[in-house]
Design a protein around this motif. Structure first.
Motif, PDB file in Angstrom:
ATOM      1  N   UNK A 292       3.058   3.457  -0.636  1.00 18.53           N
ATOM      2  CA  UNK A 292       3.431   3.377   0.775  1.00 18.53           C
ATOM      3  C   UNK A 292       2.875   4.586   1.516  1.00 18.53           C
ATOM      4  N   UNK A 293       1.910   4.338   2.396  1.00 19.73           N
ATOM      5  CA  UNK A 293       1.341   5.431   3.176  1.00 19.73           C
ATOM      6  C   UNK A 293       1.497   5.203   4.670  1.00 19.73           C
ATOM      7  N   UNK A 294       1.987   4.048   5.085  1.00 19.50           N
ATOM      8  CA  UNK A 294       2.021   3.735   6.501  1.00 19.50           C
ATOM      9  C   UNK A 294       3.395   3.666   7.113  1.00 19.50           C
ATOM     10  N   UNK A 295       4.435   3.885   6.333  1.00 21.40           N
ATOM     11  CA  UNK A 295       5.776   3.807   6.901  1.00 21.40           C
ATOM     12  C   UNK A 295       5.996   4.949   7.885  1.00 21.40           C
ATOM     13  N   UNK A 296       6.945   4.763   8.766  1.00 25.26           N
ATOM     14  CA  UNK A 296       7.226   5.766   9.796  1.00 25.26           C
ATOM     15  C   UNK A 296       7.605   7.104   9.184  1.00 25.26           C
TER      16      UNK A 296
ATOM     17  N   UNK B  61       6.780  12.345  18.349  1.00 24.17           N
ATOM     18  CA  UNK B  61       7.938  12.037  19.187  1.00 24.17           C
ATOM     19  C   UNK B  61       8.121  10.525  19.346  1.00 24.17           C
ATOM     20  N   UNK B  62       7.018   9.813  19.562  1.00 23.63           N
ATOM     21  CA  UNK B  62       7.099   8.350  19.694  1.00 23.63           C
ATOM     22  C   UNK B  62       7.555   7.700  18.393  1.00 23.63           C
ATOM     23  N   UNK B  63       7.043   8.182  17.258  1.00 24.68           N
ATOM     24  CA  UNK B  63       7.459   7.631  15.966  1.00 24.68           C
ATOM     25  C   UNK B  63       8.934   7.917  15.695  1.00 24.68           C
ATOM     26  N   UNK B  64       9.395   9.112  16.047  1.00 21.17           N
ATOM     27  CA  UNK B  64      10.811   9.437  15.857  1.00 21.17           C
ATOM     28  C   UNK B  64      11.698   8.571  16.743  1.00 21.17           C
ATOM     29  N   UNK B  65      11.249   8.310  17.958  1.00 21.29           N
ATOM     30  CA  UNK B  65      12.014   7.455  18.870  1.00 21.29           C
ATOM     31  C   UNK B  65      12.122   6.040  18.303  1.00 21.29           C
ATOM     32  N   UNK B  66      11.022   5.526  17.756  1.00 29.21           N
ATOM     33  CA  UNK B  66      11.025   4.201  17.137  1.00 29.21           C
ATOM     34  C   UNK B  66      11.953   4.170  15.930  1.00 29.21           C
ATOM     35  N   UNK B  67      11.860   5.179  15.072  1.00 35.06           N
ATOM     36  CA  UNK B  67      12.694   5.217  13.868  1.00 35.06           C
ATOM     37  C   UNK B  67      14.165   5.326  14.227  1.00 35.06           C
ATOM     38  N   UNK B  68      14.487   6.089  15.268  1.00 37.88           N
ATOM     39  CA  UNK B  68      15.874   6.229  15.705  1.00 37.88           C
ATOM     40  C   UNK B  68      16.422   4.901  16.206  1.00 37.88           C
TER      41      UNK B  68
ATOM     42  N   UNK C  62      18.660   4.170  12.119  1.00 42.14           N
ATOM     43  CA  UNK C  62      19.264   5.441  12.500  1.00 42.14           C
ATOM     44  C   UNK C  62      19.610   6.311  11.286  1.00 42.14           C
ATOM     45  N   UNK C  63      20.073   5.702  10.206  1.00 46.32           N
ATOM     46  CA  UNK C  63      20.438   6.480   9.017  1.00 46.32           C
ATOM     47  C   UNK C  63      19.216   7.172   8.423  1.00 46.32           C
ATOM     48  N   UNK C  64      18.111   6.443   8.365  1.00 50.98           N
ATOM     49  CA  UNK C  64      16.868   7.012   7.861  1.00 50.98           C
ATOM     50  C   UNK C  64      16.392   8.135   8.770  1.00 50.98           C
ATOM     51  N   UNK C  65      16.552   7.935  10.067  1.00 57.17           N
ATOM     52  CA  UNK C  65      16.166   8.941  11.067  1.00 57.17           C
ATOM     53  C   UNK C  65      16.930  10.245  10.853  1.00 57.17           C
ATOM     54  N   UNK C  66      18.249  10.151  10.711  1.00 51.27           N
ATOM     55  CA  UNK C  66      19.044  11.369  10.537  1.00 51.27           C
ATOM     56  C   UNK C  66      18.702  12.082   9.223  1.00 51.27           C
ATOM     57  N   UNK C  67      18.462  11.295   8.181  1.00 53.98           N
ATOM     58  CA  UNK C  67      18.099  11.875   6.890  1.00 53.98           C
ATOM     59  C   UNK C  67      16.743  12.583   6.976  1.00 53.98           C
ATOM     60  N   UNK C  68      15.800  11.967   7.681  1.00 54.53           N
ATOM     61  CA  UNK C  68      14.459  12.525   7.789  1.00 54.53           C
ATOM     62  C   UNK C  68      14.436  13.816   8.599  1.00 54.53           C
ATOM     63  N   UNK C  69      15.141  13.845   9.721  1.00 54.30           N
ATOM     64  CA  UNK C  69      15.128  15.078  10.522  1.00 54.30           C
ATOM     65  C   UNK C  69      15.856  16.205   9.810  1.00 54.30           C
TER      66      UNK C  69
ATOM     67  N   UNK D 241      15.805  16.576   6.459  1.00 55.71           N
ATOM     68  CA  UNK D 241      14.871  17.022   5.419  1.00 55.71           C
ATOM     69  C   UNK D 241      13.743  17.867   6.000  1.00 55.71           C
ATOM     70  N   UNK D 242      13.235  17.460   7.168  1.00 54.46           N
ATOM     71  CA  UNK D 242      12.125  18.177   7.763  1.00 54.46           C
ATOM     72  C   UNK D 242      12.577  19.382   8.575  1.00 54.46           C
ATOM     73  N   UNK D 243      13.859  19.445   8.896  1.00 58.47           N
ATOM     74  CA  UNK D 243      14.376  20.561   9.677  1.00 58.47           C
ATOM     75  C   UNK D 243      13.886  20.549  11.108  1.00 58.47           C
ATOM     76  N   UNK D 244      13.845  19.369  11.728  1.00 57.85           N
ATOM     77  CA  UNK D 244      13.316  19.259  13.081  1.00 57.85           C
ATOM     78  C   UNK D 244      14.324  19.593  14.160  1.00 57.85           C
ATOM     79  N   UNK D 245      15.563  19.220  13.962  1.00 60.32           N
ATOM     80  CA  UNK D 245      16.581  19.451  14.985  1.00 60.32           C
ATOM     81  C   UNK D 245      17.811  20.086  14.341  1.00 60.32           C
TER      82      UNK D 245
END
Length: 90
Positions: free
Chosen positions: A21-25, A64-71, A75-82, A84-88
């Motif tokens: 998997x290389x194309x997922x958000x 930013x656009x990809x994060x908006x789409x994922x959110x 939403x659960x994946x979005x919160x987990x990803x941010x 892990x990456x330490x974005x917010x």
């Protein structure tokens, strides 16, 4: 300022939903975040590199656009990803 293949493969393996998997958000956001971090360090040293600064702004907008789409979709994946990456701070 492209990522080397070993580092890219490591990021893809960490954030991929399944093997190959290389194309997922999630993967795209993680790769963009790494490129943004590297460009930021480059611009701290080279303050007058305006073309790289423009590229950085484009990458931030794409992430930013990809994060908006994922959110909006997962939403659960979005919160987990941010987290892990330490974005917010949320």
């Amino acid at each position: 300022m492209a990522l080397d293949t070993a580092k890219k493969a490591q990021i893809v393996a960490k954030f991929a939903r399944k093997s190959g998997d290389t194309g997922s958000s999630e993967v795209q956001i993680a790769l963009l975040s790494t490129r943004i971090a590297e460009l930021t360090e480059h611009l701290k040293v080279n303050k007058k590199d305006f073309s790289s600064r423009l590229g950085l702004l484009k990458l931030v907008g794409r992430r930013k656009r990809l994060l908006k789409y994922l959110k909006a979709t997962k939403y659960e994946t979005y919160t987990k990803l941010i987290a892990e990456l330490g974005l917010r701070d949320k």
